[in-house]
Scaffold this motif. Structure first.
Motif, PDB file in Angstrom:
ATOM      1  N   ALA A   1     -23.671 -68.983   3.195  1.00  0.00           N
ATOM      2  CA  ALA A   1     -24.013 -70.295   3.758  1.00  0.00           C
ATOM      3  C   ALA A   1     -24.837 -71.106   2.765  1.00  0.00           C
ATOM      4  CB  ALA A   1     -24.760 -70.117   5.078  1.00  0.00           C
ATOM      5  N   LYS A   2     -25.732 -70.415   2.035  1.00  0.00           N
ATOM      6  CA  LYS A   2     -26.578 -71.104   1.046  1.00  0.00           C
ATOM      7  C   LYS A   2     -25.841 -71.328  -0.268  1.00  0.00           C
ATOM      8  CE  LYS A   2     -30.667 -68.745   2.605  1.00  0.00           C
ATOM      9  NZ  LYS A   2     -31.059 -67.395   2.239  1.00  0.00           N
ATOM     10  N   ASN A   3     -24.872 -70.463  -0.552  1.00  0.00           N
ATOM     11  CA  ASN A   3     -24.110 -70.523  -1.815  1.00  0.00           C
ATOM     12  C   ASN A   3     -22.620 -70.485  -1.475  1.00  0.00           C
ATOM     13  OD1 ASN A   3     -26.536 -69.743  -3.821  1.00  0.00           O
ATOM     14  ND2 ASN A   3     -26.581 -68.324  -2.095  1.00  0.00           N
TER      15      ASN A   3
ATOM     16  N   SER B   1     -25.424 -65.327   5.476  1.00  0.00           N
ATOM     17  CA  SER B   1     -26.431 -66.350   5.180  1.00  0.00           C
ATOM     18  C   SER B   1     -26.454 -66.678   3.686  1.00  0.00           C
ATOM     19  CB  SER B   1     -27.817 -65.899   5.649  1.00  0.00           C
ATOM     20  OG  SER B   1     -28.172 -64.681   5.024  1.00  0.00           O
ATOM     21  N   PHE B   2     -26.189 -65.679   2.847  1.00  0.00           N
ATOM     22  CA  PHE B   2     -26.106 -65.913   1.394  1.00  0.00           C
ATOM     23  C   PHE B   2     -24.968 -66.886   1.094  1.00  0.00           C
ATOM     24  CE2 PHE B   2     -24.785 -65.198  -2.918  1.00  0.00           C
ATOM     25  CZ  PHE B   2     -25.936 -64.926  -3.632  1.00  0.00           C
TER      26      PHE B   2
END
Ligand code: CO
Length: 145
Positions: free
Chosen positions: A78-80, A75-76
């Motif tokens: 995915a955001k970055n 998820s990290f």
């Protein structure tokens, strides 16, 4: 409690191979481990060294690539999508004393104390309690200095 040195900065990367090439070829750093899987944590990890000019131990960079679809790093990334700074890790002499110290201040500890990528006990503190930094506390045996 007395805090020790900054042991490493955790950096989430979308591609371990690209990240290792970047640290080696662009920064001229020393990649000191081959990537290894930590399936319980859902990550693949490798360490880069930034040695002191006088031969003293430096601060490491921990490269972290997602391992598996339910990796906490997925998820990290995915955001970055380009990756980014994920956590800071500080050394302490006594992990139990450190845990009690932060608990005594009402800081949220994420999960149990466990064995980290260096093979020593670690725990993580919630970024919202730590000036926005996901913070790892690591017990470091004296002989590693
Ligand atoms: Co770490």
């Amino acid at each position: 409690m007395k805090l020790g040195r900054l042991n490493h900065v955790g950096v989430a990367v979308p591609s371990m191979q690209d990240a290792m090439a970047y640290y080696r070829d662009v920064l001229g750093a020393e990649v000191i481990t081959q990537p290894f899987d930590m399936p319980e944590q859902g990550v693949k990890v490798a360490f880069v060294n930034t040695p002191g000019q006088d031969g003293t131990a430096g601060t490491q960079i921990e490269l972290i690539e997602p391992l598996g679809a339910d990796s906490p790093i997925a998820s990290f990334i995915a955001k970055n999508p380009a990756g980014g700074q994920h956590h800071l890790c500080y050394e302490v002499a006594d992990i139990e004393a450190a845990r009690a110290w932060f608990e005594g201040q009402g800081k949220r500890i994420l999960g149990p104390t466990r064995i980290g990528a260096h093979g020593t006990p670690i725990f993580f503190l919630h970024p919202k309690d730590m000036l926005g930094q996901l913070t790892e506390i690591m017990e470091t045996p004296r002989e590693q200095h």
